[in-house]
Enzyme design. Structure first.
Site, PDB file in Angstrom:
ATOM      1  N   ASN A   9      70.545  62.625 -80.861  1.00  0.00           N
ATOM      2  CA  ASN A   9      71.647  63.477 -81.326  1.00  0.00           C
ATOM      3  C   ASN A   9      71.084  64.889 -81.400  1.00  0.00           C
ATOM      4  OD1 ASN A   9      73.630  64.864 -82.645  1.00  0.00           O
ATOM      5  ND2 ASN A   9      73.484  63.725 -84.572  1.00  0.00           N
ATOM      6  N   LYS A  11      72.549  67.584 -81.958  1.00  0.00           N
ATOM      7  CA  LYS A  11      73.255  68.446 -82.926  1.00  0.00           C
ATOM      8  C   LYS A  11      73.546  69.803 -82.264  1.00  0.00           C
ATOM      9  CE  LYS A  11      71.239  65.710 -86.586  1.00  0.00           C
ATOM     10  NZ  LYS A  11      70.775  65.596 -87.963  1.00  0.00           N
ATOM     11  N   HIS A  95      79.388  61.174 -88.314  1.00  0.00           N
ATOM     12  CA  HIS A  95      78.062  61.631 -88.747  1.00  0.00           C
ATOM     13  C   HIS A  95      78.188  62.285 -90.124  1.00  0.00           C
ATOM     14  CE1 HIS A  95      74.265  63.729 -88.950  1.00  0.00           C
ATOM     15  NE2 HIS A  95      73.843  62.883 -88.027  1.00  0.00           N
ATOM     16  N   GLU A  97      76.963  64.849 -91.290  1.00  0.00           N
ATOM     17  CA  GLU A  97      77.187  66.302 -91.269  1.00  0.00           C
ATOM     18  C   GLU A  97      78.664  66.620 -91.064  1.00  0.00           C
ATOM     19  OE1 GLU A  97      74.125  67.049 -88.371  1.00  0.00           O
ATOM     20  OE2 GLU A  97      72.649  66.471 -89.897  1.00  0.00           O
ATOM     21  N   GLU A 167      72.436  55.740 -91.371  1.00  0.00           N
ATOM     22  CA  GLU A 167      71.668  56.958 -91.591  1.00  0.00           C
ATOM     23  C   GLU A 167      71.752  57.348 -93.058  1.00  0.00           C
ATOM     24  OE1 GLU A 167      71.327  59.204 -87.569  1.00  0.00           O
ATOM     25  OE2 GLU A 167      73.001  60.037 -88.683  1.00  0.00           O
ATOM     26  N   GLY A 173      66.855  64.838 -91.522  1.00  0.00           N
ATOM     27  CA  GLY A 173      66.281  66.177 -91.417  1.00  0.00           C
ATOM     28  C   GLY A 173      65.372  66.546 -92.588  1.00  0.00           C
ATOM     29  N   SER A 212      64.963  61.004 -89.879  1.00  0.00           N
ATOM     30  CA  SER A 212      63.537  61.335 -89.753  1.00  0.00           C
ATOM     31  C   SER A 212      62.736  60.260 -89.032  1.00  0.00           C
ATOM     32  CB  SER A 212      62.928  61.624 -91.142  1.00  0.00           C
ATOM     33  OG  SER A 212      63.572  62.731 -91.727  1.00  0.00           O
TER      34      SER A 212
HETATM   35  P1  13P Z   1      66.720  63.633 -88.019  1.00  0.00           P
HETATM   36  O1  13P Z   1      66.093  62.679 -87.064  1.00  0.00           O
HETATM   37  O2  13P Z   1      66.497  65.073 -87.680  1.00  0.00           O
HETATM   38  O3  13P Z   1      66.394  63.297 -89.449  1.00  0.00           O
HETATM   39  O4  13P Z   1      68.317  63.438 -87.880  1.00  0.00           O
HETATM   40  C1  13P Z   1      68.844  62.164 -87.903  1.00  0.00           C
HETATM   41  C2  13P Z   1      70.278  62.242 -87.522  1.00  0.00           C
HETATM   42  O5  13P Z   1      71.083  62.807 -88.228  1.00  0.00           O
HETATM   43  C3  13P Z   1      70.668  61.662 -86.232  1.00  0.00           C
HETATM   44  O6  13P Z   1      72.046  61.606 -86.130  1.00  0.00           O
END
Ligand code: 13P
Length: 251
Positions: A9, A11, A95, A97, A167, A173, A212
């Site tokens: 992903n 982003k 997601h 976010e 997640e 992150g 992560s």
């Molecule tokens: P990270 O791997 O940067 O923690 O992000 C995970 C994520 O949100 C994948 O959709």
């Protein structure tokens, strides 16, 4: 046997030049990935570039979101059919976010699941608890509510045509990964929740871990019986790291 899926992903990261380089790097090393299916989800505008570089390779691609609508006056939105026009296989939905910054509710995410499925896309359906929810001991309640929203809206058989990504929001992150045991516990709970409606769907359903995930912790996570791959954020922006995670599924 469930084939593991490792999806990147990206982003809202990258530039045209950077995306070209990243795609070339992934393409160059994907032959060493034996077990896992590999996919990348770039920002919408870079999807044609992914299609141009990845068509005919083992790497699939997808979007990071889609509209619940099929077409019309919805400024800024992208329909599932448009993603299919560029041969997207997957689309990430729900997601954290988007749930947080765009107020996406369980109901809206369930509608997006249906929209994706109707368009012929495989939804990568994200769920997970916040730190506050985990500390209050309601992790299972939260993920059960999120999964049930989709089952109630589209039925368990349709859920089974997608992929779930667990997640934990506190791991995204932050560099703070769930331990393999913590992740396995929730994955097993999710599978059990689905199995209560259909053991057959639950058995075939891929449940990815995200938060992560890095080359250094991927093998241990992927070795757990109910962890069927990963949804990778930060580490998917580096071809070497991403491929190392994909290869960690080789066992
Ligand atoms: P990270 O791997 O940067 O923690 O992000 C995970 C994520 O949100 C994948 O959709």
């Amino acid at each position: 046997m469930r084939q593991p899926l490792v999806a990147g992903n990206w982003k809202m990261n990258g530039s045209l030049a950077g995306v070209r380089e990243l795609l070339a790097g992934i393409k160059a090393g994907v032959d060493e990935v034996e077990t896992a299916e590999v996919a990348v989800c770039p920002p919408f505008v870079y999807i044609p570039e992914a299609q141009a570089q990845l068509a005919g390779t083992a790497v699939a691609w997808g979007g990071q979101d889609l509209s619940v609508h099929e077409s019309g006056a919805y400024t800024g939105e992208v329909a599932g059919s448009m993603l299919r026009d560029f041969d997207c296989k997957y689309v990430i939905i729900g997601h954290s976010e988007r749930r947080t910054y765009h107020n996406e509710s369980d109901e809206l995410v369930a509608q997006k699941f249906t929209a994706a499925h109707k368009a012929g896309l495989v939804p990568i359906f994200c769920i997970g608890e916040t730190l506050e929810e985990r500390e209050s001991g309601i992790t299972e309640e939260v993920v059960a509510r999120q999964v049930d929203a989709v089952i109630d809206h589209c039925g368990v058989e349709t859920l089974g045509e997608g992929v779930i990504a667990y997640e934990p929001v506190w791991a995204i992150g932050t560099g703070k990964t769930a331990t393999p045991e913590q992740a396995q516990e929730v994955h097993a709970f999710i599978r059990g929740r689905v199995a209560a409606k259909s053991p057959q769907v639950a058995e075939g359903l891929r449940i990815l871990y995200g938060g992560s995930m890095k080359p250094g912790n991927a093998a241990e996570l992927l070795a757990k019986p109910d962890i069927d791959g990963g949804l990778i954020g930060g580490a998917s922006l580096d071809a070497g790291d991403f491929l190392a995670i994909c290869k960690a599924a080789n066992g």
